[in-house]
Every structure is written in C-alpha cells, then in structure tokens.
Design a protein around this motif. Sequence first.
Motif, short mmCIF file in Angstrom:
data_model
loop_
_atom_site.label_atom_id
_atom_site.label_comp_id
_atom_site.label_asym_id
_atom_site.label_seq_id
_atom_site.Cartn_x
_atom_site.Cartn_y
_atom_site.Cartn_z
N GLU A 118 1.08 -1.33 0.02
CA GLU A 118 -0.01 0.35 0.00
C GLU A 118 1.44 1.43 0.00
O GLU A 118 0.25 2.17 -0.30
N MET A 119 1.95 0.99 -0.10
CA MET A 119 3.02 2.49 0.14
C MET A 119 3.06 2.91 -1.51
O MET A 119 3.47 2.39 -2.29
N PRO A 120 3.31 4.02 -1.49
CA PRO A 120 3.18 4.57 -2.62
C PRO A 120 4.32 4.69 -3.57
O PRO A 120 5.43 5.01 -2.12
N VAL A 121 4.81 4.73 -4.32
CA VAL A 121 6.28 4.00 -4.85
C VAL A 121 7.09 5.37 -5.55
O VAL A 121 5.96 6.34 -6.16
N PRO A 122 7.77 6.00 -5.00
CA PRO A 122 8.63 7.18 -4.76
C PRO A 122 8.95 7.36 -6.25
O PRO A 122 9.70 6.49 -6.89
N GLY A 123 9.18 8.86 -7.05
CA GLY A 123 9.27 9.03 -7.69
C GLY A 123 8.53 8.16 -9.21
O GLY A 123 8.42 9.27 -10.78
N GLY B 150 2.23 15.06 -0.43
CA GLY B 150 0.91 15.45 -1.15
C GLY B 150 1.19 15.16 -2.87
O GLY B 150 -0.23 15.04 -3.09
N ALA B 151 1.98 15.02 -3.15
CA ALA B 151 1.28 14.06 -4.28
C ALA B 151 0.85 12.89 -4.72
O ALA B 151 1.35 12.10 -3.39
N TRP B 152 -0.17 12.73 -5.94
CA TRP B 152 -0.57 11.60 -5.89
C TRP B 152 0.69 10.56 -6.37
O TRP B 152 0.71 10.86 -7.65
N ARG B 153 0.89 9.59 -5.90
CA ARG B 153 1.42 8.26 -6.89
C ARG B 153 0.81 6.99 -6.70
O ARG B 153 0.27 6.63 -5.80
N PRO B 154 0.90 6.08 -7.29
CA PRO B 154 0.53 4.41 -7.50
C PRO B 154 1.41 3.93 -6.56
O PRO B 154 2.43 4.48 -5.83
N THR B 155 0.68 3.07 -5.80
CA THR B 155 0.96 1.67 -4.83
C THR B 155 2.05 1.06 -5.85
O THR B 155 1.84 0.58 -7.19
N VAL B 156 2.18 0.54 -4.76
CA VAL B 156 3.59 -0.78 -4.84
C VAL B 156 2.02 -1.93 -5.72
O VAL B 156 1.82 -2.18 -7.16
N ALA B 157 0.81 -2.38 -5.10
CA ALA B 157 -0.15 -2.60 -5.49
C ALA B 157 -0.85 -2.51 -7.11
O ALA B 157 -1.06 -2.90 -7.94
N GLY B 158 -0.91 -1.25 -7.30
CA GLY B 158 -1.52 -0.67 -8.43
C GLY B 158 -0.20 -0.16 -9.26
O GLY B 158 -0.76 -0.62 -10.54
N LEU B 159 0.67 -0.39 -8.95
CA LEU B 159 1.78 -0.75 -10.55
C LEU B 159 1.73 -1.83 -10.09
O LEU B 159 2.15 -2.74 -11.83
N GLU C 44 9.38 -1.16 -14.31
CA GLU C 44 10.28 -0.34 -14.81
C GLU C 44 10.78 0.64 -13.44
O GLU C 44 11.14 0.95 -13.09
N PHE C 45 9.63 0.48 -11.63
CA PHE C 45 9.80 0.23 -10.60
C PHE C 45 9.89 -0.58 -9.94
O PHE C 45 10.64 0.36 -8.52
N LEU C 46 9.86 -1.93 -10.37
CA LEU C 46 10.11 -2.11 -9.53
C LEU C 46 10.31 -3.65 -9.48
O LEU C 46 9.67 -4.24 -10.16
N PRO C 47 12.22 -3.21 -10.34
CA PRO C 47 12.50 -4.72 -11.09
C PRO C 47 12.01 -5.78 -10.71
O PRO C 47 12.74 -6.74 -11.77
N SER C 48 12.32 -6.01 -10.18
CA SER C 48 12.40 -7.96 -8.66
C SER C 48 10.85 -8.32 -9.33
O SER C 48 10.78 -9.83 -8.67
N ALA D 233 -7.10 1.32 -3.09
CA ALA D 233 -5.42 1.45 -2.64
C ALA D 233 -4.32 1.14 -3.59
O ALA D 233 -3.33 0.35 -3.42
N MET D 234 -5.27 1.39 -4.75
CA MET D 234 -4.19 1.25 -6.81
C MET D 234 -3.30 2.80 -6.37
O MET D 234 -1.98 2.84 -7.13
N ALA D 235 -3.46 3.25 -5.28
CA ALA D 235 -2.82 5.21 -4.82
C ALA D 235 -2.55 5.14 -4.10
O ALA D 235 -3.69 5.28 -3.08
N ALA D 236 -1.69 6.10 -3.42
CA ALA D 236 -2.34 6.79 -2.67
C ALA D 236 -1.29 8.63 -3.08
O ALA D 236 -0.37 8.31 -3.52
N GLN D 237 -1.07 9.15 -1.60
CA GLN D 237 0.09 10.50 -1.64
C GLN D 237 0.95 10.56 -0.94
O GLN D 237 0.76 9.86 0.27
N ASP D 238 2.01 10.96 -1.05
CA ASP D 238 2.78 10.68 -0.98
C ASP D 238 3.63 12.29 0.58
O ASP D 238 2.44 12.66 0.44
#
Length: 423
Positions: free
Chosen positions: A163-168, A207-216, A225-229, A199-204
């Motif tokens: 559920e964490m927003p993915v930085p960048g 306050g910026a909207w970013r996709p979560t790990v589950a969202g990506l 591209e963001f979760l290479p493994s 739970a596919m996006a959250a604010q960091d």
Amino acid sequence: MLATRSELLEKIRLGEDSFLEMKEVKFAGGKVRGPTQDGVANELAAFANSAGGVLLLGVEDTSRTVIGIELDKLDAVETVLREACEQSIKPPLAPIIERLTLPDAGGIEQPVIRVEVKRSLFVHQSPGGYLQRVGSSRRPIPPDQLARLFQQRSQSRLIRFDEMPVPGATLEPLCEDLWRRFVVSEGAAPREVALRKLAMAAQDDDGAWRPTVAGLLLGSERPQEFLPSAYIQAVAYQGTTVVPQGESAYQIDASDMTGPLDRQIHAACAFVRKNMQVAAFKQQHGGRVDMPQFSMRAVFEAITNAVAHRDYSIHGAKVRLRLFADRLEIYSPGMLPNTMDTESLVERQSARNEALASLLARCPMEDSSFAPYRNFIMDRRGEGVPIILRETLELGGKPAHYRMIDQSELLLVIPAANPEAQP
C-alpha cells in the motif's frame, strides 16, 4: 528535483542543504582520485534513506564555483557512480545520471554530472553504515530512528508494503483498462479517489499522488520499470538436477514473465503446461486417458500464492519456477508472515499483501481452462494450499511439501506423477 538549469544555478549560489551535495572531481592521470567510490555511495545512500536529493559533480562546494569535468573523463566518473550504486550500496540504487553544462565564473559552459536520488522504498546500507541526510551533511541514523525507518519501509510496518506510494512514479503508468476492471460501481469520482479506494494510489509525504506497489503490480503494463524484481523467472531442466553451466543442453526452456501479475500467473502456467510431459493410456473399453505430470489446478494455485504472498520489499528477489523431470519447484521471497510456519499453512490464513490479495480476488479469470472452478484469480477462503496438496496427492500419490530456506524464501516442491506407476 533540481531538474532545470535555473534551479541548479540558484541552489549552487545558496550552497548545500538537505537536498544538494556538491563535489569537485579530481583525477590522478586518467583515474578518478576523488570523490571515492565509497564516498559517493555514502552520499547517495543518505539521500535515499532521507527525502531524496541531488549530487552535483564538477562543482566546488566551499566556493560554490563550477569547476567542470573534462569531456574525455566523463565516462570514468560515470563508471565510479555506477559501481558505487551497484557494488557499495545494499540494496543497490538506480539513480538518474545526467550530463549537462553549467557556466563557470567566467561564463564559459563546463560539463558537470547531475545525479538524482529519489526517496527509496528500502533502507540502504553503504560503507559508512546506515546514513541519513541532515542539512548539508550526512549522519549515522540513530538506532531508535533506524528501527522506525525499517518499520516504515518494510513488511512489518503498520502500513503494508503493497500500500506504499512508489517514490518517483506518477499515475501515468496506470492503465485505465487495467485498473477499471477492479471498480465495482461506476461513478463520477475523480481518478485519484477511485484509485485510493482500491489502494492502487496514495499521496506521499509531499501530497503528490503516486501509484502504490499494488497499483503498479496490477494496474501497469510495465511494473518492472519501478519494481524491477516483480517478475517470475521460469526454467525447465532436462533431468532432475541443475547441471553446471557448460555441459550439454541441460535447459529445455527458460522465460521471464513480466507485466501485470495476472498475466504473469497465466504465462507461468502456460510455461509449465508447455514443458511438462503428458502420458497417454488406453482404456479397457476403448479410448484413451491422458495423464499429465502435474495437476494444472495445483500449479495455478501455487503460482498465484507465490506472487500474492511474496515479500516485495526484498530488493533483487523474484519468484523462481524450476521444472525438473521429477518435480516442480516454486520459490517465493520472504519469511512466512506473523507466527505461521510451514506446518500451519494448510490450516491458517495470513495475507502479507492485503491490498494485492483483495485486488486479485476481483481480477477476472482470463484462462478458460481454469474458468470451470474459478471466476477470479484468487480465492479468499484459504483453499489454495489444501487444493495444491489434495490435487498433487490424488494425481501422483506423492505429497507436495513446503520448506523455508535461510528464513528468507519459501520453497514449494510438487512431485511429478509417474506414468509407469499407473495401471
């Protein structure tokens, strides 16, 4: 962050702070003498463990003067940067490395290198230990703060990793056709609101909207591209062992399954179906019956469980599928959650990735061969492990079994059915 020329020049004028580190590059012959690889690693890891930042090479920090880097030595500097990120930081970093020019005191454009590091999902260790950025310097992270940081950025924190927003990352990689399939009721809610409810996006923190790990993982065509493994590595072997490289054709087939998780699951099942053996037996009253090495229903449940419950916070670890002549092995990164052990898997339920499991339970089944017993990818009633054990035993007479490897990886072994043992 400090992406434009004007922003960089203004920050250079003001001097270093929590988001900017400047370094003059010195050479001894053709080799970089300073900053050292360990020094670079310490600076970049400190940024990643904090709020992110920019390392600007080719600028003297005391005088705040652009010195520049000779054009023919830019490659050597970039090599030091790359090796620092890959070899001296655990887990490794993948910063943005950019070559550009800035004016020196005389107004002449000089080559410099800008290295941007995002706030990381992970806690990074460098040769100096666990460091953070405090103002214009780096400092060791105090033990109590380090414990909290690990809690915030690992599977054990109150907000689950999936559920964490993915930085960048921005919301742009989320494909509407992919995330809309999880929306139960159509409405006029803004995209951000709909994604937040899923739970596919959250604010960091900014306050910026970013996709979560589950969202990506389920809403992007290219989550790697963001979760290479976050992929499945599959290999089919000719015999019953992994033959050392260099000997004859020990691999029959190999493939990496990427893309959204549901596609990875279907692709991995197709890989097993393609490479396993199927024996044919004549029936006593005519006709024939086919006997596969593995129950595809058990295989589907096993692969689904592996991607749904793996620990995505472990950098560099992927789900591994190894198909041998006598067994199928599926490796899933991470310890078992909470107080579970391999003996209690059949009796208990515990979801490491609650948001991901919820989305997979709403994800439509696209493989028609599994449609008779499942409308959606995942079952939330805890029947996956019992199905794996029952189907495997009924097909080949041998039980599937789980075991932990170094308390960091869960291995499931599914024995292959032996056609010669059948009547």
